[in-house]
Design a protein around this motif. Structure first.
Motif, PDB file in Angstrom:
ATOM      1  N   TYR A  63      65.600  53.342  43.851  1.00  0.00           N
ATOM      2  CA  TYR A  63      64.842  52.209  43.320  1.00  0.00           C
ATOM      3  C   TYR A  63      63.371  52.516  43.098  1.00  0.00           C
ATOM      4  O   TYR A  63      62.626  51.649  42.631  1.00  0.00           O
TER       5      TYR A  63
ATOM      6  N   TYR B 274      63.801  45.201  40.007  1.00  0.00           N
ATOM      7  CA  TYR B 274      63.717  43.970  40.773  1.00  0.00           C
ATOM      8  C   TYR B 274      64.376  42.831  40.008  1.00  0.00           C
ATOM      9  O   TYR B 274      64.341  42.771  38.787  1.00  0.00           O
TER      10      TYR B 274
ATOM     11  N   VAL C 126      61.045  53.065  45.441  1.00  0.00           N
ATOM     12  CA  VAL C 126      60.242  52.312  46.403  1.00  0.00           C
ATOM     13  C   VAL C 126      60.159  53.116  47.698  1.00  0.00           C
ATOM     14  O   VAL C 126      60.733  54.197  47.817  1.00  0.00           O
ATOM     15  N   SER C 127      59.435  52.569  48.678  1.00  0.00           N
ATOM     16  CA  SER C 127      59.279  53.269  49.950  1.00  0.00           C
ATOM     17  C   SER C 127      60.471  52.998  50.875  1.00  0.00           C
ATOM     18  O   SER C 127      61.220  52.029  50.684  1.00  0.00           O
TER      19      SER C 127
ATOM     20  N   GLN D 262      60.166  49.625  52.497  1.00  0.00           N
ATOM     21  CA  GLN D 262      60.614  48.521  51.651  1.00  0.00           C
ATOM     22  C   GLN D 262      62.136  48.377  51.683  1.00  0.00           C
ATOM     23  O   GLN D 262      62.656  47.258  51.706  1.00  0.00           O
TER      24      GLN D 262
ATOM     25  N   ARG E 140      56.552  42.854  48.233  1.00  0.00           N
ATOM     26  CA  ARG E 140      57.387  43.199  47.073  1.00  0.00           C
ATOM     27  C   ARG E 140      58.811  43.562  47.482  1.00  0.00           C
ATOM     28  O   ARG E 140      59.743  43.458  46.687  1.00  0.00           O
ATOM     29  N   ALA E 141      58.986  43.976  48.733  1.00  0.00           N
ATOM     30  CA  ALA E 141      60.334  44.339  49.205  1.00  0.00           C
ATOM     31  C   ALA E 141      61.287  43.156  49.154  1.00  0.00           C
ATOM     32  O   ALA E 141      62.500  43.337  49.034  1.00  0.00           O
TER      33      ALA E 141
ATOM     34  N   GLU F 217      52.996  45.927  49.614  1.00  0.00           N
ATOM     35  CA  GLU F 217      54.274  46.614  49.414  1.00  0.00           C
ATOM     36  C   GLU F 217      55.397  45.882  50.144  1.00  0.00           C
ATOM     37  O   GLU F 217      56.507  45.720  49.605  1.00  0.00           O
TER      38      GLU F 217
ATOM     39  N   ILE G   9      63.583  43.146  46.074  1.00  0.00           N
ATOM     40  CA  ILE G   9      64.522  44.235  45.820  1.00  0.00           C
ATOM     41  C   ILE G   9      65.948  43.719  46.011  1.00  0.00           C
ATOM     42  O   ILE G   9      66.293  43.169  47.048  1.00  0.00           O
TER      43      ILE G   9
END
Length: 297
Positions: free
Chosen positions: A246, A2, A248-249, A252, A282-283, A279, A286
Motif C-alpha cells: 500500500y 485509500y 505506507v509505513s 500504519q 491517515r492509517a 501518519e 487504509i
C-alpha cells in the motif's frame, strides 16, 4: 490506496447499554508520549505537544487517553491548556491505580483512599466536575482488586466518575469486575506483534485474545495500548509486505489491522511527533482486504 467509504466502522459506542452511552470516532489518541524521557517531566518540544493536541480536535479525534501519573500531571495539564473549554463530544479517559517515584519507577497507588486522591487530582488538573471514563489500572504488586473496584463504583455513585473501566487485567479480573458493576471499556496491551503473549502484571500482555473475546461477547470496547511495533520487538515481515503493497509505513498497517481485527477495537496510538501523528490519522483510511487480513493472521 485509500477508500473514503470504508467497510469498517467509523465510530464505536461506549457503555451502549447504559443511560449515558458515548459514541466516539474509532481512532483515539494516547497522550503518554507527550512527556519527557521515561514518561516523566515536561516534553522536550512543548509547542509541538500542544499542537498535536489541537490537531486531534481538527481531525475529529474525540477520545483522549491520559493519566495523572504521566509526567507527573504533565499530560493532563497539556490537555487543559490546549483544548479547554472542551468540545461537547470530547471524551477524556484517565487512569488511576498507579503513581511515580522520584526515580521514575512505577508503583501501585490502589488503596481506596489513593484512588480517591487520584480522582480529585484528575478533576482539578483537567478542569472537570466529572470524569467521563476512568480505568482502574492493575499494576505489579497490586492487592485487593475487589476493594479497589468497589472504591471506583462508589465514586461513580457519587458522580465523580460517569463510566468505569479496567486496564491491564486478565480474564479472571475482568470477569470479577463485571460481576461488581458495569464495565464500560478495557484497556490492555494488544497489537499484531503481542496478541498471543501472556505474562504477569509486570507489563506485557494479559491473555490478549481471551480479553478480546470477552469484550466482543459483552459489547465492551477494547482499547489497545503499546499496539505499535517497537525496537524491542521482532518485526513481522508480513506487516512489512502489506505496508509495501500500500506504500505506507508498518506502523500504519498495525493501526489499520487493529481497526479491521474487531469492531470493538478502539486504538489510541500515541506519538510526540506531529509528522507521525498525521501518519497515524491517515492509517484510519487504509482499507485492508480479507486476503490481507488472512495473510496477517
Amino acid at each position: 490506496m485509500y477508500n473514503t467509504l470504508m467497510s469498517i466502522a467509523k465510530t464505536i459506542t461506549i457503555a451502549g447499554k447504559s443511560s449515558h452511552p458515548l459514541t466516539v470516532n474509532r481512532l483515539g489518541y494516547g497522550t503518554m508520549r507527550l512527556t519527557g524521557p521515561g514518561i516523566y517531566g515536561e516534553p522536550p518540544r512543548r509547542d509541538e505537544a500542544l499542537e498535536i493536541l489541537r490537531q486531534t480536535a481538527k481531525h475529529g479525534i474525540n477520545f483522549l487517553d491520559t493519566a495523572d501519573y504521566y509526567g507527573e500531571d504533565v499530560t493532563n495539564r497539556l490537555i487543559a491548556e490546549a483544548l479547554y473549554p472542551y468540545n461537547h463530544d470530547l471524551v477524556i479517559c484517565t487512569k488511576v491505580g498507579g503513581a511515580r517515584k522520584p526515580d521514575k519507577s512505577w508503583i501501585p497507588f490502589n488503596k481506596p483512599e489513593n484512588l480517591r486522591t487520584s480522582i480529585e487530582n484528575n478533576l482539578r488538573t483537567l478542569k472537570l466536575d466529572q470524569i467521563t471514563l476512568v480505568h482502574f489500572r492493575v499494576m505489579h504488586g497490586d492487592s485487593g482488586f475487589e476493594a479497589s473496584m468497589e472504591a471506583m463504583f462508589t465514586m461513580q455513585q457519587e458522580g465523580k466518575i460517569l463510566h468505569v473501566g479496567v486496564s491491564n487485567v486478565d480474564a479472571e479480573e475482568l470477569q470479577a469486575a463485571m460481576r461488581m458493576g458495569a464495565i464500560a471499556t478495557v484497556e490492555n496491551m494488544y497489537g499484531h506483534a503481542q496478541r498471543n503473549t501472556m505474562t504477569g502484571h509486570g507489563g506485557v500482555t494479559r491473555g490478549a485474545e481471551d480479553i478480546l473475546h470477552i469484550c466482543e461477547e459483552n459489547e465492551i470496547p477494547l482499547i489497545p495500548f503499546f499496539s505499535l511495533l517497537t525496537a524491542n520487538q521482532k518485526k513481522d515481515t508480513r506487516v512489512a509486505t502489506i505496508a509495501q503493497k500500500y506504500g505506507v509505513s508498518e506502523a500504519q498497517i498495525n493501526i489499520a489491522w487493529l481497526l479491521h481485527r474487531s469492531p470493538w477495537m478502539l486504538p489510541i496510538p500515541g506519538t510526540s511527533s506531529l509528522k507521525h501523528f498525521e501518519e497515524n490519522v491517515r492509517a484510519a483510511d487504509i482499507e485492508l482486504s480479507q486476503e490481507d487480513m488472512d495473510f496477517l493472521a
